[in-house]
Design a protein around this motif. Structure first.
Motif, short mmCIF file in Angstrom:
data_model
loop_
_atom_site.label_atom_id
_atom_site.label_comp_id
_atom_site.label_asym_id
_atom_site.label_seq_id
_atom_site.Cartn_x
_atom_site.Cartn_y
_atom_site.Cartn_z
N CYS A 121 -44.22 21.44 -4.13
CA CYS A 121 -45.05 20.24 -4.18
C CYS A 121 -45.05 19.71 -5.62
N HIS A 181 -49.94 15.73 -2.20
CA HIS A 181 -49.56 17.12 -1.92
C HIS A 181 -48.74 17.17 -0.65
N HIS A 222 -46.80 25.03 -1.01
CA HIS A 222 -47.96 25.16 -0.12
C HIS A 222 -47.61 25.84 1.19
N CYS A 242 -47.41 19.30 -7.43
CA CYS A 242 -48.40 20.02 -8.25
C CYS A 242 -47.84 21.34 -8.76
ZN LIG Z 1 -49.57 20.38 -4.11
#
Ligand SMILES: [Zn+2]
Ligand SMILES: [Zn+2]
Ligand SMILES: [Zn+2]
Length: 360
Positions: free
Chosen positions: A98, A85, A104, A100
């Motif tokens: 990120c 991350h 963030h 994911c």
């Molecule tokens: Zn992430």
């Protein structure tokens, strides 16, 4: 007072160790500093460590004929061992998306450096890389010197959040043969080594950066940047303290287990091996170092400044002033705090600079 010299020496050493929270008594009965670079263990010694190295860094930039050289700040990183991350440090600095799929914010600190998929993360590969990073730097510096003979360096190894080392290097090359920054960057980044433990190929990551700077231009700014890196070095490893998020702990614990299981040398028996390699996520190399002076080379510091020289300077200053301490009695002795001492040493450093700059 027949044994005055011994008394003076002991007195001086006691003042040298003042401020140190866990001084060590030598076999000759003299107190010396613990010499820790870790702030949480001894703030006084860590501050001394940082100050000494910062002075050495400066002396390779400002204490010589700077117009004859080109300077670079080179950053080399480790390869990827699996996606992690990416969390920005400050909230206003909007990070990229990120892996994911999220963007963030700094408040997501509990995810910083944590793998997206721990089950597929290459923990063993990462700690092995940390272990072999010193060898890789050795091959890299040899390669650079083969191409640019006047190459000298000052290197700081710093932890990234994911638990892997990366390096910041101050580089100095004579103007007559100095390359473009990108040429130096490529030469460094593409250096390789073969692990002495298992023969695997050790390489840098794709992320590398190299900027040229002038001592009389961005020199001070670059030193400031490096001093920041030196501050991080005063923390032991990646994270310290109580406020570490459980997911970060889990990641670091997995790295610790991996470091416990790898061999640090071909004949290492990991379960019983006392090497620090097994305690520091595989890392063994010194955190800060600089090219040394030899018969034919100046080394990084134009003035030959090393930590040994700095320690000697401090000691000499105390010995030559110990009589003052004696005369002033215990009360005024106590006023000589480490800070006062340090300002004297700073002056010594400055005085040392011009007289020994003319090294071939
Ligand atoms: Zn992430
Ligand atoms: Zn100490
Ligand atoms: Zn071992």
């Amino acid at each position: 007072m027949q044994d005055a010299p011994t008394n003076l020496e002991t007195g001086a050493a006691e003042v040298i160790a003042r401020g140190c929270v866990r001084p060590i008594k030598t076999t000759t009965g003299v107190w010396v500093r613990c010499g820790s670079r870790i702030k949480s263990k001894c703030e006084s010694c860590a501050e001394l460590y940082r100050g000494d190295w910062a002075a050495i860094a400066r002396s390779g930039i400002f204490d010589g004929p700077v117009e004859d050289y080109r300077f670079y700040l080179l950053t080399l990183t480790a390869p990827s061992f699996g996606q992690v991350h990416r969390v920005p440090r400050a909230d206003d600095a909007r990070g990229a998306y990120c892996g994911c799929g999220l963007q963030h914010r700094a408040t997501d600190a509990g995810l910083r450096g944590v793998p997206l998929d721990a089950s597929r993360y290459d923990y063993l590969g990462q700690v092995a890389w940390n272990r072999d990073a010193g060898l890789l730097w050795d091959r890299t510096r040899r390669r650079i010197r083969d191409r640019w003979d006047s190459f000298e360096y000052f290197i700081v190894r710093e932890w990234q959040d994911r638990g892997v080392l990366h390096v910041h290097v101050l580089v100095r090359i004579a103007r007559a043969e100095a390359p473009e920054a990108n040429v130096l960057c490529t030469a460094a980044r593409t250096a390789v080594a073969a692990s002495k433990v298992d023969g695997t190929l050790v390489q840098w990551g794709a992320q590398a950066k190299c900027d040229a700077f002038r001592a009389d231009g961005d020199g001070a700014k670059t030193i400031w940047y490096l001093s920041k890196a030196l501050n991080y070095v005063m923390k032991d490893v990646v994270h310290q303290g109580k406020d570490v998020h459980p997911r970060v702990w889990a990641h670091l614990a997995a790295l610790e287990r991996a470091a416990r299981s790898i061999r640090c040398a071909p004949d290492c028996v990991p379960v019983s091996c006392p090497s620090r390699v097994h305690q520091r996520y595989g890392a063994r190399s010194q955190v800060v170092s600089a090219s040394r002076r030899t018969k034919h080379r100046t080394g990084w510091s134009f003035t030959g400044l090393t930590r040994t020289v700095q320690r000697r300077l401090r000691r000499e200053w105390f010995l030559s002033n110990a009589a003052d301490f004696e005369a002033g009695g215990a009360e005024s002795q106590a006023e000589y705090s480490v800070r006062v001492v340090e300002s004297r040493v700073l002056r010594l450093r400055r005085e040392l600079a011009p007289c020994s700059a003319a090294v071939p």
